[in-house]
Design a protein around this motif. Structure first.
Motif, mmCIF file in Angstrom:
data_model
loop_
_atom_site.group_PDB
_atom_site.id
_atom_site.type_symbol
_atom_site.label_atom_id
_atom_site.label_comp_id
_atom_site.label_asym_id
_atom_site.label_seq_id
_atom_site.Cartn_x
_atom_site.Cartn_y
_atom_site.Cartn_z
ATOM 1 N N ALA A 1 0.836 -1.188 0.000
ATOM 2 C CA ALA A 1 0.000 0.000 0.000
ATOM 3 C C ALA A 1 0.876 1.246 0.000
ATOM 4 N N LYS A 2 0.401 2.281 -0.629
ATOM 5 C CA LYS A 2 1.138 3.546 -0.683
ATOM 6 C C LYS A 2 1.171 4.185 0.702
ATOM 7 N N LYS A 3 2.301 4.743 1.054
ATOM 8 C CA LYS A 3 2.499 5.378 2.355
ATOM 9 C C LYS A 3 2.505 6.893 2.240
ATOM 10 N N TYR A 4 1.825 7.417 1.228
ATOM 11 C CA TYR A 4 1.721 8.860 1.049
ATOM 12 C C TYR A 4 0.369 9.186 0.440
ATOM 13 N N GLY A 5 -0.069 10.416 0.624
ATOM 14 C CA GLY A 5 -1.315 10.871 0.023
ATOM 15 C C GLY A 5 -1.470 12.366 0.217
#
Length: 133
Positions: A1-5
């Protein structure tokens, strides 16, 4: 899963970075990644946080990088509240510019962690995002 947004924290647009080990505080949400659309309003539409909600995210280890705008030598600030530009600690190989440093560049729909057209005299933000030992 992406750890930024992308997100909007208490009215300020920016990028949220999560640590590898992260537990989302109860009652809050995090939407990873960027938005398909480009523009200042999409930060808040993607993930908005109140100041109180952000305090809980920060306690859990999240880091917020506000959009900083951009400045070139002898120029005024541009793209305020639209684009974030943060220096890295890594110098890049000589390109068009004689002496350049990598830079994280982001907006609501785009991110480049290794933007290398950044001479040292350009105005960029600096933020420690990991523990130094």
């Amino acid at each position: 899963a992406k750890k930024y947004g992308i997100a909007n924290v208490a009215g300020k647009n920016g990028l949220v970075l999560l640590p590898d080990e992260f537990t989302l505080p109860e009652g809050l949400k995090f939407t990873p990644g960027l938005d398909a659309n480009d523009g200042t309003k999409f930060f808040a539409m993607h993930t908005p946080y109140t100041e109180e909600q952000w305090i809980e995210m920060q306690k859990a280890g999240a880091v917020f990088l506000p959009v900083t705008g951009s400045r070139q030598p002898y120029a005024e600030m541009a793209y305020v509240n639209e684009i974030g530009k943060y220096w890295s600690v890594t110098c890049c190989q000589k390109t068009y510019f004689e002496d350049c440093v990598y830079c994280l560049t982001f907006e609501s729909s785009y991110m480049s962690p290794d933007d290398n057209n950044n001479p040292r005299d350009y105005g960029r933000a600096v933020r420690l995002v990991h523990d130094c030992e």
